[in-house]
Design an enzyme around this catalytic site. Structure first.
Site, short mmCIF file in Angstrom:
data_model
loop_
_atom_site.label_atom_id
_atom_site.label_comp_id
_atom_site.label_asym_id
_atom_site.label_seq_id
_atom_site.Cartn_x
_atom_site.Cartn_y
_atom_site.Cartn_z
N GLU A 1 59.11 30.89 10.33
CA GLU A 1 60.36 30.80 11.08
C GLU A 1 60.59 32.12 11.81
O GLU A 1 60.27 33.20 11.30
CB GLU A 1 61.51 30.54 10.10
N LYS B 1 65.86 22.18 13.07
CA LYS B 1 66.40 22.46 11.73
C LYS B 1 67.79 21.85 11.55
O LYS B 1 68.69 22.10 12.35
CB LYS B 1 66.44 23.96 11.52
N CYS C 1 62.71 26.45 6.17
CA CYS C 1 63.44 27.44 5.38
C CYS C 1 64.51 26.84 4.46
O CYS C 1 64.21 26.29 3.41
CB CYS C 1 64.02 28.49 6.32
#
Length: 271
Positions: A46, A119, A160
């Site tokens: 990321e 995301k 993440c």
């Protein structure tokens, strides 16, 4: 999936800075090393292209889908090395003028985009003087769970903070591999990173490839690193603790099948 025997994967760990050019150079060197070592699928972390001094920095380098220096770099690298490249995350335009999508793009060995995931879970954390709020500069993705097909079967995409939401991973269905580009903080990573990665591998009985930022950044932030490949039994195949590096291994589809046959938890699901 029989064609996937010997399919090697690699998680590339970076310590990205506020310079896009320097970050792309670092990423290119790691990609070349991993591909030269025989990896067929590579994952970047990321924010691999930018760890800026301010939240707004990522907004200033946002790209339109299909056009921009970071996307051009990823496509060229995938094609040059003939690999599947999970491009960490990069900032893509969103409907908001002051926020971007934090996006993973996947390129096939021909350099073509075969998957996109924005995301959906945005990180927020506050403890003492340490505080983060991704929603300031990032718009949450509206996409459903995303995956793509490879010679070793289906690969699920996450980013993440998603790691803390197991329902996302269940929604993939049966997959051979889950990829997790990340930039876990040192505080949360030291506490939970490996435990969560092992849990996602064990409960989904698949491999998990996690590519992380790992070190002290130019902007003062410290990330946990520990990029790793975890197998379907929850064993760590390879790990790089801190600093730029590569964690790699070969997906053993027979081992995955054996785990699923010996303990058929996926078949026993009720909910």
């Amino acid at each position: 999936m029989s064609g996937g025997q010997g399919f090697r994967v690699a998680a590339l760990q970076t310590v990205s800075s506020a310079s896009v050019d320097d970050n792309l150079l670092q990423a290119g060197q790691l990609i070349e090393r991993a591909a030269g070592d025989g990896a067929s699928l590579l994952a970047l972390p990321e924010y691999f292209c930018l760890m800026g001094h301010h939240d707004s920095d990522k907004v200033t380098i946002r790209e339109k889908p299909g056009s921009g220096p970071v996307q051009d770099f990823l496509a060229e690298q995938a094609q040059r090395h003939g690999v599947w490249l999970v491009g960490g995350t990069l900032p893509l335009e969103s409907p908001d003028t002051d926020r971007i999508y934090n996006t993973t793009l996947v390129f096939n060995p021909a350099g073509e985009v075969v998957a996109r995931y924005d995301k959906i879970h945005l990180f927020g954390f506050r403890k003492g003087t340490e505080a983060y709020d991704e929603s300031v500069s990032i718009r949450p993705g509206e996409n459903p769970p995303q995956s793509f097909e490879t010679p070793v079967g289906k690969v699920g995409l996450s980013i993440c903070y998603d790691l803390r939401f197991p329902e996302l991973y269940r929604a993939f269905g049966a997959v051979s591999l889950i990829v997790v580009p990340a930039a876990f903080t040192y505080t949360t990573g030291s506490a939970h990173w490996e435990t969560l990665l092992k849990a996602r591998a064990i409960e989904n009985q698949c491999y998990v490839l996690a590519a992380a930022q790992g070190g002290k950044h130019q902007n003062g932030r410290r990330t946990w690193g520990h990029s790793m490949l975890v197998d379907p039994w929850g064993d760590v195949v390879d790990c790089v603790a801190e600093g730029p590096g590569i964690a790699a291994g070969t997906l053993d589809l027979q081992r995955m099948a054996d785990v699923r046959n010996a303990l058929p938890a996926l078949q026993h699901r009720v909910l």
